[in-house]
Design a protein around this motif. Structure first.
Motif, mmCIF file in Angstrom:
data_model
loop_
_atom_site.group_PDB
_atom_site.id
_atom_site.type_symbol
_atom_site.label_atom_id
_atom_site.label_comp_id
_atom_site.label_asym_id
_atom_site.label_seq_id
_atom_site.Cartn_x
_atom_site.Cartn_y
_atom_site.Cartn_z
ATOM 1 N N LEU A 15 51.063 8.516 -3.438
ATOM 2 C CA LEU A 15 52.000 9.971 -3.757
ATOM 3 C C LEU A 15 53.400 9.129 -3.337
ATOM 4 C CD1 LEU A 15 50.156 12.575 -1.642
ATOM 5 C CD2 LEU A 15 50.533 12.569 -4.113
ATOM 6 N N ARG A 16 53.491 7.987 -2.587
ATOM 7 C CA ARG A 16 54.751 7.548 -2.109
ATOM 8 C C ARG A 16 55.255 6.551 -3.283
ATOM 9 N NH1 ARG A 16 54.517 6.063 4.455
ATOM 10 N NH2 ARG A 16 54.451 8.545 5.036
ATOM 11 N N GLN A 27 54.276 6.075 -6.391
ATOM 12 C CA GLN A 27 54.390 6.827 -7.813
ATOM 13 C C GLN A 27 55.169 8.002 -8.069
ATOM 14 O OE1 GLN A 27 52.871 4.993 -10.454
ATOM 15 N NE2 GLN A 27 52.389 3.636 -8.770
ATOM 16 N N TYR A 28 55.206 8.692 -6.981
ATOM 17 C CA TYR A 28 55.843 10.005 -7.212
ATOM 18 C C TYR A 28 57.057 10.305 -6.174
ATOM 19 C CZ TYR A 28 51.813 11.065 -9.909
ATOM 20 O OH TYR A 28 50.838 11.078 -10.690
ATOM 21 N N GLY A 29 57.200 9.288 -5.128
ATOM 22 C CA GLY A 29 58.245 9.564 -4.165
ATOM 23 C C GLY A 29 58.003 10.756 -2.976
ATOM 24 N N GLU A 30 56.686 11.024 -3.070
ATOM 25 C CA GLU A 30 56.399 12.251 -2.328
ATOM 26 C C GLU A 30 55.734 11.730 -1.030
ATOM 27 O OE1 GLU A 30 57.167 15.252 -2.827
ATOM 28 O OE2 GLU A 30 57.816 15.116 -4.847
ATOM 29 N N ALA A 31 55.485 12.758 -0.060
ATOM 30 C CA ALA A 31 54.522 12.419 1.379
ATOM 31 C C ALA A 31 55.337 11.443 2.078
ATOM 32 C CB ALA A 31 53.117 12.015 0.980
ATOM 33 N N LEU A 32 56.755 11.540 2.090
ATOM 34 C CA LEU A 32 57.363 10.883 2.880
ATOM 35 C C LEU A 32 57.599 11.084 4.253
ATOM 36 C CD1 LEU A 32 60.094 9.855 0.077
ATOM 37 C CD2 LEU A 32 58.024 8.357 0.817
ATOM 38 N N LYS A 68 58.717 3.589 -0.154
ATOM 39 C CA LYS A 68 58.385 3.761 -1.701
ATOM 40 C C LYS A 68 57.928 2.507 -2.187
ATOM 41 C CE LYS A 68 61.653 6.598 -2.607
ATOM 42 N NZ LYS A 68 62.553 7.580 -3.268
ATOM 43 N N ALA A 112 63.453 5.234 3.385
ATOM 44 C CA ALA A 112 62.777 6.086 2.415
ATOM 45 C C ALA A 112 62.675 5.100 1.269
ATOM 46 C CB ALA A 112 63.912 7.326 1.994
#
Length: 453
Positions: A222-223, A225-230, A296, A292
């Motif tokens: 998620l981090r 590939q999509y920059g999420e769940a940070l 990622k 951040a």
């Protein structure tokens, strides 16, 4: 309301004192565990009477305290597992395996023989031996690995032992309950017990490792590939240790083993990705505004996640240590008369001065460790949260039949926390100074050997 206010005041002052006086405490033969235990005794019913913790007269208190001890143990096992950053094929792992399995089995055998010889029923003697066998991975910070990647043999062995034997004691505790007349699943026959033992260990290892790998790979996918769940790495740590423990319980495996395995597996996912470079080195130049982006970055995301989770669990581990040791001190204050019983005191002394050293020296036969390392590991078998939890768990299962276990366990914890805590810094410091003096001589020998060639 007054008691509630006193608890808040007590905990607040104690935490601030330990934080501010960390330097002087470190220079004295003291540990935080010794201070927490002493304060708990002082505020308990045996002294100031500000807190009531009589387990004999309050089943609800027993349940609440057992849950707190259980939670503290889960946190410490996961934290210790995440600090053991050494490849699983490295022979260094043989040291904690020797301490965590054969040494613990020998300790159980010796303490069972002592308990039975002094007149305890076989079930009570075996359960008492299982209670006293596990060591604590928390209470002497001097003996813990300093950071992820610390491969000093004694610290690594004692840390790994504390992670392994809290779960390895469970089958002996269950067998002790069964011999005491408590119905326990998987103890109906020798074959059923063997099957329960194999599944308890194998299922715990498989579930803990699988959940840790799934968690890491999901978060990093998620981090990166999509920059999420940070962020919120602490939530991920608590979530993983809780899920690993809960799943293991549902699968009827040894849940403490699963939590420790999850911590080790998570760290080895990071080790596989980062390699020989330690996480602290990989992240040493990270600026605040870059966090951040680092989370990622596929090249550093593993190190960032593992470091965040390790730092968080280490912090809450300190809170757990403070909470559980305060409670143990209050319980000691309530049951100090029972702890003066000759059998209880003698049992604790036999454990510390006979059973533990003999079991470790026997288990370390043929190990890759010198005499001083073996003696240090034989002496430093600190008893604490694990013994306390198992004693409460057994009393909750069997009631008065296992009441003799509590004072002996409390005596062992008090003697161990005070005696081992007071000597840990001196003994380990002396050993490390000797090791540092020996290192140049080994380098000189290698240099001379190279010149001879």
């Amino acid at each position: 309301m007054t008691e509630q206010a006193l608890w808040f005041l007590l905990v607040g002052v104690l935490l601030m004192f330990v934080a501010l006086a960390r330097g002087p405490i470190g220079r004295l033969p003291l540990t935080g565990a010794m201070i927490y235990l002493a304060v708990g005794v002082a505020v308990g019913p045996g002294c100031l009477g500000l807190v009531h913790a009589d387990l004999a007269g309050s089943p609800n208190t027993l349940v609440v305290i057992a849950v707190i001890a259980e939670a503290g143990l889960v946190i410490s096992l996961f934290s210790v597992g995440m600090h053991l950053r050494v490849p699983l094929r490295d022979r260094l792992w043989r040291l904690p395996l020797r301490l965590g399995v054969p040494a613990m089995v020998f300790t159980v055998a010796l303490m069972f023989a002592f308990g039975w010889a002094t007149g305890l029923p076989p079930g009570v003697a075996l359960f008492l031996a299982a209670v006293l066998a596990p060591t604590d991975p928390v209470l002497a910070n001097e003996l813990r690995v300093r950071e992820a990647g610390d491969d000093e043999p004694v610290r690594f062995a004692l840390s790994g032992e504390g992670g392994l034997n809290d779960g390895a004691a469970m089958p002996f505790a269950m067998l002790g309950l069964a011999l005491s007349g408590v119905p326990v699943s998987g103890t109906q026959s020798a074959l059923a017990f063997a099957g329960s033992l194999v599944w308890g260990v194998a299922g715990a290892l498989l579930s803990g490792v699988a959940l840790a790998m799934l968690c890491v790979r999901l978060v990093l996918h998620l981090r990166t590939q999509y920059g999420e769940a940070l962020g919120l790495d602490g939530f991920i740590a608590i979530g993983l240790m809780s899920v690993a423990y809960g799943v293991a319980l549902l699968l009827h495996t040894y849940a403490f083993v699963a939590v420790f395995a999850a911590g080790v597996a998570l760290r080895h996912e990071e080790l596989r990705a980062t390699g020989a470079q330690r996480p602290a080195e990989a992240l040493e130049n990270v600026q605040l505004r870059e966090r951040a982006e680092v989370a990622k970055d596929p090249g550093r995301a593993h190190a960032w996640l593992a470091t965040g989770m390790t730092d968080f669990t280490r912090e809450i581990e300190h809170f757990a240590e403070c909470s559980v040791l305060l409670i143990i001190g209050c319980v000691v204050s309530a049951h100090w008369r029972e702890m003066l019983a000759p059998y209880a005191v003698l049992c604790a002394l036999v454990l510390v001065f006979v059973a533990r050293p003999a079991a470790v020296l026997l288990a370390m036969t043929g190990a890759h460790a010198d005499g001083q390392q073996r003696r240090l590991m034989a002496w430093m078998g600190i008893r604490g949260v694990g013994a306390f939890y198992y004693a409460l768990w057994g009393i909750g299962q069997a009631g008065d039949a296992l009441r003799p276990v509590l004072p002996a366990a409390l005596d062992a914890i008090v003697i161990s926390v005070v005696l081992h805590g007071a000597t840990a810094g001196f003994a380990l410091g002396r050993y490390l100074r000797r090791t540092q003096r020996a290192q140049p001589s080994r380098a000189q020998r290698r240099s001379r050997a190279g010149q001879a060639r």
